[in-house]
Design a protein around this motif. Structure first.
Motif, PDB file in Angstrom:
ATOM      1  N   GLY A  59     -63.467  34.782  85.867  1.00 24.12           N
ATOM      2  CA  GLY A  59     -63.427  36.074  86.824  1.00 24.12           C
ATOM      3  C   GLY A  59     -64.156  37.445  85.960  1.00 24.12           C
ATOM      4  N   VAL A  60     -64.274  38.478  86.673  1.00 24.19           N
ATOM      5  CA  VAL A  60     -64.910  39.779  86.187  1.00 24.19           C
ATOM      6  C   VAL A  60     -64.005  40.815  86.457  1.00 24.19           C
ATOM      7  N   VAL A  61     -63.826  41.678  85.395  1.00 17.52           N
ATOM      8  CA  VAL A  61     -63.085  42.865  85.240  1.00 17.52           C
ATOM      9  C   VAL A  61     -64.077  44.248  85.386  1.00 17.52           C
ATOM     10  N   ALA A  62     -64.019  45.007  86.047  1.00 19.86           N
ATOM     11  CA  ALA A  62     -64.830  46.169  86.338  1.00 19.86           C
ATOM     12  C   ALA A  62     -64.243  47.183  85.221  1.00 19.86           C
ATOM     13  N   VAL A  63     -64.611  47.692  84.229  1.00 24.02           N
ATOM     14  CA  VAL A  63     -64.233  48.744  83.359  1.00 24.02           C
ATOM     15  C   VAL A  63     -65.053  49.963  84.026  1.00 24.02           C
ATOM     16  N   ARG A  64     -64.013  50.988  84.722  1.00 24.37           N
ATOM     17  CA  ARG A  64     -64.388  52.063  85.297  1.00 24.37           C
ATOM     18  C   ARG A  64     -64.801  53.449  84.457  1.00 24.37           C
ATOM     19  N   LYS A  65     -65.298  54.180  84.998  1.00 25.69           N
ATOM     20  CA  LYS A  65     -65.345  55.307  84.631  1.00 25.69           C
ATOM     21  C   LYS A  65     -64.146  56.178  85.096  1.00 25.69           C
ATOM     22  N   GLY A  66     -63.784  56.983  84.344  1.00 20.36           N
ATOM     23  CA  GLY A  66     -62.205  57.899  84.638  1.00 20.36           C
ATOM     24  C   GLY A  66     -62.373  58.402  85.841  1.00 20.36           C
ATOM     25  N   GLY A  67     -61.261  58.370  86.671  1.00 20.86           N
ATOM     26  CA  GLY A  67     -61.168  58.766  87.895  1.00 20.86           C
ATOM     27  C   GLY A  67     -61.426  58.058  89.033  1.00 20.86           C
ATOM     28  N   LYS A  68     -61.893  56.901  88.968  1.00 18.65           N
ATOM     29  CA  LYS A  68     -62.409  55.901  89.744  1.00 18.65           C
ATOM     30  C   LYS A  68     -61.507  54.997  90.372  1.00 18.65           C
ATOM     31  N   LEU A  69     -60.438  54.730  89.922  1.00 18.79           N
ATOM     32  CA  LEU A  69     -59.252  53.794  90.072  1.00 18.79           C
ATOM     33  C   LEU A  69     -58.003  54.601  90.468  1.00 18.79           C
ATOM     34  N   PRO A  70     -57.135  53.963  91.519  1.00 14.24           N
ATOM     35  CA  PRO A  70     -55.915  54.479  91.769  1.00 14.24           C
ATOM     36  C   PRO A  70     -55.151  54.302  90.795  1.00 14.24           C
ATOM     37  N   PRO A  71     -54.102  55.402  90.474  1.00 12.72           N
ATOM     38  CA  PRO A  71     -53.212  55.036  89.573  1.00 12.72           C
ATOM     39  C   PRO A  71     -52.013  53.575  89.800  1.00 12.72           C
ATOM     40  N   PRO A  72     -51.583  53.309  88.945  1.00 13.32           N
ATOM     41  CA  PRO A  72     -51.444  53.660  87.364  1.00 13.32           C
ATOM     42  C   PRO A  72     -52.622  52.624  86.778  1.00 13.32           C
ATOM     43  N   VAL A  73     -53.210  53.227  85.828  1.00 12.70           N
ATOM     44  CA  VAL A  73     -54.285  52.960  85.215  1.00 12.70           C
ATOM     45  C   VAL A  73     -54.129  52.896  83.584  1.00 12.70           C
ATOM     46  N   ILE A  74     -54.685  51.931  82.866  1.00 12.80           N
ATOM     47  CA  ILE A  74     -54.572  51.998  81.494  1.00 12.80           C
ATOM     48  C   ILE A  74     -56.105  52.754  81.009  1.00 12.80           C
ATOM     49  N   GLY A  75     -56.152  53.609  80.292  1.00  6.69           N
ATOM     50  CA  GLY A  75     -57.274  54.480  80.045  1.00  6.69           C
ATOM     51  C   GLY A  75     -57.602  54.807  78.441  1.00  6.69           C
ATOM     52  N   ILE A  76     -58.765  55.066  78.184  1.00 10.51           N
ATOM     53  CA  ILE A  76     -59.159  55.678  76.785  1.00 10.51           C
ATOM     54  C   ILE A  76     -60.236  56.551  76.912  1.00 10.51           C
ATOM     55  N   ASP A  77     -59.985  57.729  76.150  1.00 11.64           N
ATOM     56  CA  ASP A  77     -60.929  58.818  76.171  1.00 11.64           C
ATOM     57  C   ASP A  77     -61.781  58.456  74.942  1.00 11.64           C
ATOM     58  N   TYR A  78     -63.095  58.974  74.978  1.00 13.29           N
ATOM     59  CA  TYR A  78     -63.785  58.749  73.976  1.00 13.29           C
ATOM     60  C   TYR A  78     -64.992  59.807  73.751  1.00 13.29           C
ATOM     61  N   GLU A  79     -65.747  59.926  72.702  1.00 15.16           N
ATOM     62  CA  GLU A  79     -66.631  60.923  72.247  1.00 15.16           C
ATOM     63  C   GLU A  79     -68.042  60.104  72.767  1.00 15.16           C
ATOM     64  N   LEU A  80     -68.993  60.932  73.277  1.00 12.68           N
ATOM     65  CA  LEU A  80     -70.311  60.502  73.276  1.00 12.68           C
ATOM     66  C   LEU A  80     -71.188  61.527  72.659  1.00 12.68           C
ATOM     67  N   GLU A  81     -72.269  61.404  72.287  1.00 13.10           N
ATOM     68  CA  GLU A  81     -73.219  62.048  71.956  1.00 13.10           C
ATOM     69  C   GLU A  81     -73.568  63.548  72.627  1.00 13.10           C
ATOM     70  N   TYR A  82     -73.064  63.605  73.639  1.00  9.83           N
ATOM     71  CA  TYR A  82     -73.310  64.699  74.599  1.00  9.83           C
ATOM     72  C   TYR A  82     -71.996  65.388  75.115  1.00  9.83           C
ATOM     73  N   GLY A  83     -70.947  64.592  74.774  1.00 10.59           N
ATOM     74  CA  GLY A  83     -69.791  65.141  75.277  1.00 10.59           C
ATOM     75  C   GLY A  83     -68.558  64.065  75.078  1.00 10.59           C
ATOM     76  N   ARG A  84     -67.533  64.294  75.916  1.00 14.03           N
ATOM     77  CA  ARG A  84     -66.463  63.170  76.115  1.00 14.03           C
ATOM     78  C   ARG A  84     -66.615  62.428  77.373  1.00 14.03           C
ATOM     79  N   ALA A  85     -65.847  61.263  77.613  1.00 14.65           N
ATOM     80  CA  ALA A  85     -65.988  60.289  78.763  1.00 14.65           C
ATOM     81  C   ALA A  85     -64.565  59.474  78.485  1.00 14.65           C
ATOM     82  N   ARG A  86     -64.533  58.872  79.673  1.00 13.94           N
ATOM     83  CA  ARG A  86     -63.064  58.199  79.727  1.00 13.94           C
ATOM     84  C   ARG A  86     -63.443  56.734  80.568  1.00 13.94           C
ATOM     85  N   LEU A  87     -62.746  55.775  80.048  1.00 17.32           N
ATOM     86  CA  LEU A  87     -62.967  54.313  80.888  1.00 17.32           C
ATOM     87  C   LEU A  87     -61.379  53.876  81.238  1.00 17.32           C
ATOM     88  N   GLU A  88     -61.455  53.228  82.079  1.00 18.97           N
ATOM     89  CA  GLU A  88     -60.012  52.488  82.925  1.00 18.97           C
ATOM     90  C   GLU A  88     -60.136  51.403  83.402  1.00 18.97           C
TER      91      GLU A  88
END
Length: 188
Positions: A85-114
């Motif tokens: 199987g495959v799991v889509a690791v999405r950018k923040g805000g693309k999935l309906p709740p509830p989600v497990i997410g993580i915020d992280y730093e990029l060279e140009y700002g912050r991002a989130r994966l869920e």
């Protein structure tokens, strides 16, 4: 020692990349030579060669995680090749709740994966993370940490191209541990 099947698959993928990659000077900013893999993935032989190489890298995983968005293309194809199987690791805000997410730093700002917190049990699964390019390593580490937060084991990081002169490999080693192999088809 490199497995002969993997070595042959990687050689075919590298040949396809050499034939089809598009180099774009001064993008996204002056002095940068962008390496566009789109023509390689659009070529049936190139796509097949890359998927075969990445599948060899991911063999033994229970699931394949594709990182938003180009990793979705690769992850789905690799999962189909391996019969997992495959799991889509999405950018923040693309999935309906509830989600497990993580915020992280990029060279140009912050991002989130869920990933979904319900309907998808990742506990104890060995998951290989796939993407197109490894550069700074921040997204790969965040994805690995997110999957671990969901109870999974990170099997490997498998990408088409590792950008030369970038710290991605060492960032992944420092962030996820030396026991998580980073496997790449080529350096660019």
């Amino acid at each position: 020692m490199t497995d002969p099947v993997t070595a042959a698959a990687v050689d075919r993928a590298r040949e396809a990349i050499d034939r089809k990659i598009r180099l774009v000077p001064d993008f996204p900013e002056p002095g940068i030579a962008f390496k566009d893999l789109t023509p390689v993935l659009a070529d049936p032989e190139g796509l097949a060669a890359i998927v075969a190489a990445l599948a060899d890298f991911c063999r033994g995983a229970d699931l394949i995680a594709g990182l938003d968005a180009r990793g979705f293309l690769l992850g789905g194809a690799v999962a189909a090749e391996l019969g997992v199987g495959v799991v889509a690791v999405r950018k923040g805000g693309k999935l309906p709740p509830p989600v497990i997410g993580i915020d992280y730093e990029l060279e140009y700002g912050r991002a989130r994966l869920e990933v979904p917190a319900e309907g998808l049990d990742l506990r104890g699964k060995r998951i290989a993370v796939t993407d197109d390019v490894l550069a700074t390593g921040g997204t790969a580490v965040a994805a690995g940490a997110l999957l671990r937060d969901a109870g999974a084991q990170v099997h490997s990081i498998a990408v088409i191209m590792e950008l030369a002169g970038m710290p991605g490999r060492s960032v992944v080693r420092d962030g996820l541990g030396a026991d998580v192999p980073v496997r790449t088809v080529c350096e660019g």
